[in-house]
Design an enzyme around this catalytic site. Structure first.
Site, mmCIF file in Angstrom:
data_model
loop_
_atom_site.group_PDB
_atom_site.id
_atom_site.type_symbol
_atom_site.label_atom_id
_atom_site.label_comp_id
_atom_site.label_asym_id
_atom_site.label_seq_id
_atom_site.Cartn_x
_atom_site.Cartn_y
_atom_site.Cartn_z
ATOM 1 N N LYS A 280 -35.709 18.069 -5.443
ATOM 2 C CA LYS A 280 -36.741 18.732 -4.665
ATOM 3 C C LYS A 280 -36.548 18.451 -3.178
ATOM 4 O O LYS A 280 -35.971 17.423 -2.828
ATOM 5 C CB LYS A 280 -38.126 18.184 -5.082
ATOM 6 C CG LYS A 280 -38.629 18.677 -6.410
ATOM 7 C CD LYS A 280 -40.034 18.138 -6.671
ATOM 8 C CE LYS A 280 -40.555 18.592 -8.022
ATOM 9 N NZ LYS A 280 -40.774 20.039 -8.139
ATOM 10 N N ARG A 354 -41.299 21.404 -19.315
ATOM 11 C CA ARG A 354 -41.189 22.149 -20.577
ATOM 12 C C ARG A 354 -40.219 21.464 -21.532
ATOM 13 O O ARG A 354 -40.341 21.607 -22.744
ATOM 14 C CB ARG A 354 -40.801 23.607 -20.276
ATOM 15 C CG ARG A 354 -39.469 23.761 -19.613
ATOM 16 C CD ARG A 354 -39.303 25.126 -18.968
ATOM 17 N NE ARG A 354 -40.010 25.227 -17.689
ATOM 18 C CZ ARG A 354 -40.013 26.313 -16.922
ATOM 19 N NH1 ARG A 354 -39.371 27.404 -17.300
ATOM 20 N NH2 ARG A 354 -40.668 26.324 -15.779
HETATM 21 N N1 BES Z 1 -43.964 19.287 -11.500
HETATM 22 C C1 BES Z 1 -43.462 20.539 -11.070
HETATM 23 C C2 BES Z 1 -44.564 21.590 -10.859
HETATM 24 C C3 BES Z 1 -45.511 21.316 -9.730
HETATM 25 C C4 BES Z 1 -45.298 21.884 -8.498
HETATM 26 C C5 BES Z 1 -46.620 20.544 -9.933
HETATM 27 C C6 BES Z 1 -46.187 21.656 -7.465
HETATM 28 C C7 BES Z 1 -47.496 20.319 -8.908
HETATM 29 C C8 BES Z 1 -47.294 20.869 -7.674
HETATM 30 C C9 BES Z 1 -42.501 21.101 -12.116
HETATM 31 O O1 BES Z 1 -41.774 20.157 -12.815
HETATM 32 C C10 BES Z 1 -41.511 21.904 -11.367
HETATM 33 O O2 BES Z 1 -40.770 21.352 -10.612
HETATM 34 N N2 BES Z 1 -41.544 23.211 -11.579
HETATM 35 C C11 BES Z 1 -40.662 24.090 -10.932
HETATM 36 C C12 BES Z 1 -40.157 25.011 -11.991
HETATM 37 C C13 BES Z 1 -39.006 25.847 -11.555
HETATM 38 C C14 BES Z 1 -37.781 24.995 -11.299
HETATM 39 C C15 BES Z 1 -38.732 26.856 -12.647
HETATM 40 C C16 BES Z 1 -41.444 24.847 -9.880
HETATM 41 O O3 BES Z 1 -42.628 25.149 -10.087
HETATM 42 O O4 BES Z 1 -40.897 25.101 -8.816
HETATM 43 MN MN MN Z 2 -40.021 19.532 -11.834
#
Ligand code: BES
Ligand code: MN
Ligand code: ZN
Length: 498
Positions: A280, A354
């Site tokens: 990230k 997931r």
């Molecule tokens: N934990 C994150 C989702 C999230 C984002 C929670 C912002 C709280 C605040 C999740 O694991 C994630 O990184 N999701 C990605 C999915 C994508 C790679 C398909 C996302 O939402 O960008």
């Molecule tokens: Mn994630």
């Protein structure tokens, strides 16, 4: 704080403070008006001089009110009478509580529970008042070395109900409100704790604590070796990149006969989400300590259910792991086999929620569930769709979806449903495995749920995406404890109809 209910007249209360409402513009509530008469118009005189308009959140503290037996009278602005709904009511209560707490009243009798809130009865208003009070008194100080003790904090709060007939319901409302508030408090604490303290092992310890001294509750914890042995390749693919050992935690609460099918709750418990090799960006990455918010909520709910001793069976499963980049971490393109036997191409290691959930969702088949509800901070896309006010709900069963929406409405912890129709499924197609862990562009929250739907075909299932609601940004940054109120309300309603 000690809460109680009573039914009495404001002028007869021998207490540190009584709390009364004033609508905008300068209109006394029925109780305030009754009190004003006995006080020879003292309050209406003050309002006429312009000291309090009655706008939402305004307060005025009065001393030496004629003919009152209380030391003080706190007037709280309630806004326009016709606009008084759930959120206004919550902010009125919370303003009253913080003012009482800051102005030296250690005890108070609060008449705000007599306000007319659209569509809400006494029981609801008392329960919400307890929750709103605890909400406004919450602080997370356990990791600060210097904390200022409150000088004369509020200790005892008495809510007034209009008639004696409402007393027993009021007492029940206090019990429920306290249980929910403590569940919310646990969920907030867990979300606020940093990733170096709130590890998968720590979550397991909290789950074990819930079972202590209670015959009806048992906790078991599976470690990575056992999960690997069972075939949870998806879960392991996330956990393997971290030095913190992942855990699958199960709490079983038996409040009903053994043949009653359990309600099953499953929580995403990523104790820190760096994104893994699909790292990230740095901005606000600290907030990814709350990526176990779903787990925090199912643990908080479980604690509340245990405290209320509800006559239902409940199984709570927490999929706890840390998502780290390392030489052992999964790479984009890796293909793993889930517990269900289906293979997954990991196109993005940041779509890890997931992966841990799909194996947990297959695992819970063994409990022969009545319904399964998973709770997860699953997608940033749900924040795009619903912001921070509303949780996303997706389900393969209409009655379950409706029950959850209604519970959210009743608990003032709302969710909104999104579709997971078949036509979205093709977005998960992979050239190399049964499915990809990432959808093609668009509808990110829906494709995430569609992924989970491939693991939940054997039972009635709902998914709550709480990425937007489990955490608050800004000055009051921190966990919210949501959706503990929704989940607890759903289970209370189920218990009442059993
Ligand atoms: N934990 C994150 C989702 C999230 C984002 C929670 C912002 C709280 C605040 C999740 O694991 C994630 O990184 N999701 C990605 C999915 C994508 C790679 C398909 C996302 O939402 O960008
Ligand atoms: Mn994630
Ligand atoms: Zn995540």
């Amino acid at each position: 704080m000690e809460y109680s209910v009573k039914s009495g007249n404001p002028e007869k209360q021998r207490t540190a403070c009584i709390v009364l409402g004033v609508f905008e513009p300068r209109k006394l509530t029925a109780t305030a008006e009754q009190f004003d008469k006995i006080a020879d118009g003292f309050i209406s005189n003050i309002l006429r001089r312009g000291d309090l308009e009655g706008k939402l959140g305004q307060v005025l503290l009065l001393h030496h009110v004629p003919n009152a037996l209380s030391d003080r009278v706190l007037l709280v602005g309630c806004g326009k009478e016709r606009e008084l709904g759930d959120t206004q009511y919550q902010s009125i209560i919370s303003k009253a509580i913080t003012t009482l707490n800051e102005t030296g009243s250690m005890e108070a009798v609060c008449f705000l529970t007599e306000l007319n809130v659209k569509g809400r009865d006494s029981q609801w208003k008392v329960k919400q008042a307890v929750q709103a009070s605890e909400e406004s008194l919450y602080s997370f100080n356990q990791l600060k070395t210097k904390s200022e003790p409150e000088r004369r904090p509020l200790r005892k709060l008495i809510f007034n109900v209009p008639t004696r007939r409402e007393l027993s319901e009021g007492e029940e409302a206090i019990k429920q409100g306290e249980a929910v508030a403590r569940g919310v408090g646990l969920a907030k604490d867990l979300a606020n704790l940093p990733g170096n303290i709130c590890t998968p092992t720590y979550l397991a310890e909290q789950a074990i604590k819930l079972a202590e001294d209670n015959q009806k509750v048992t906790t078991s914890v599976l470690d990575e070796a056992e999960l690997k042995e069972m075939g949870m390749g998806a879960f392991i693919s996330v956990s393997q990149g971290s030095d913190e050992p992942g855990k699958l935690i199960t709490i079983e609460y038996k409040g009903a006969d053994a043949d009653v099918k359990p309600i099953v709750l499953v929580g995403k418990g990523i104790t820190f989400d760096t994104g893994g090799i699909s790292l990230k960006p740095g901005a606000a990455m600290d907030e990814m300590k709350f990526d176990m918010g779903g787990s925090a909520a199912v643990l908080g709910t479980t604690q509340a259910v245990i405290e209320m001793d509800l006559p239902i069976n409940l199984v709570t499963v927490v999929a706890a792991a840390e998502n780290m980049p390392s030489a052992k971490a999964s790479r984009p393109g890796d293909i793993v086999t889930s517990l269900s036997g289906q293979t997954i191409e990991i196109l993005n290691t940041d779509a890890e929620g997931r992966l841990v959930l799909c194996d947990a969702l297959t695992y819970v088949e063994k409990f022969d569930p009545d319904v399964v509800i998973d709770v997860a901070t699953l997608t940033g896309a749900i924040i795009v769709a619903l912001g921070h006010k509303t949780s996303g709900l997706m389900s393969n069963h209409n009655p379950l979806a409706h029950d959850l929406l209604n519970a959210g409405e009743l608990a003032a912890d709302k969710a909104w449903r999104l579709p997971i129709w078949e036509e979205y499924q093709e977005q998960l197609d992979s050239n190399f495995a049964d499915m990809a862990n990432l959808g093609t562009a668009g509808a990110g929250s829906i494709t995430a749920a569609c992924f989970l739907a491939r693991y939940t075909r054997k039972y009635q299932w709902a998914h709550l995406d709480v990425a937007g609601t489990a955490w608050k940004k800004g000055k009051a940054k921190g966990g919210t404890g949501r959706p503990v109120p929704l989940l607890t309300q759903y289970i209370i309603s189920r218990a009442a109809n059993s």
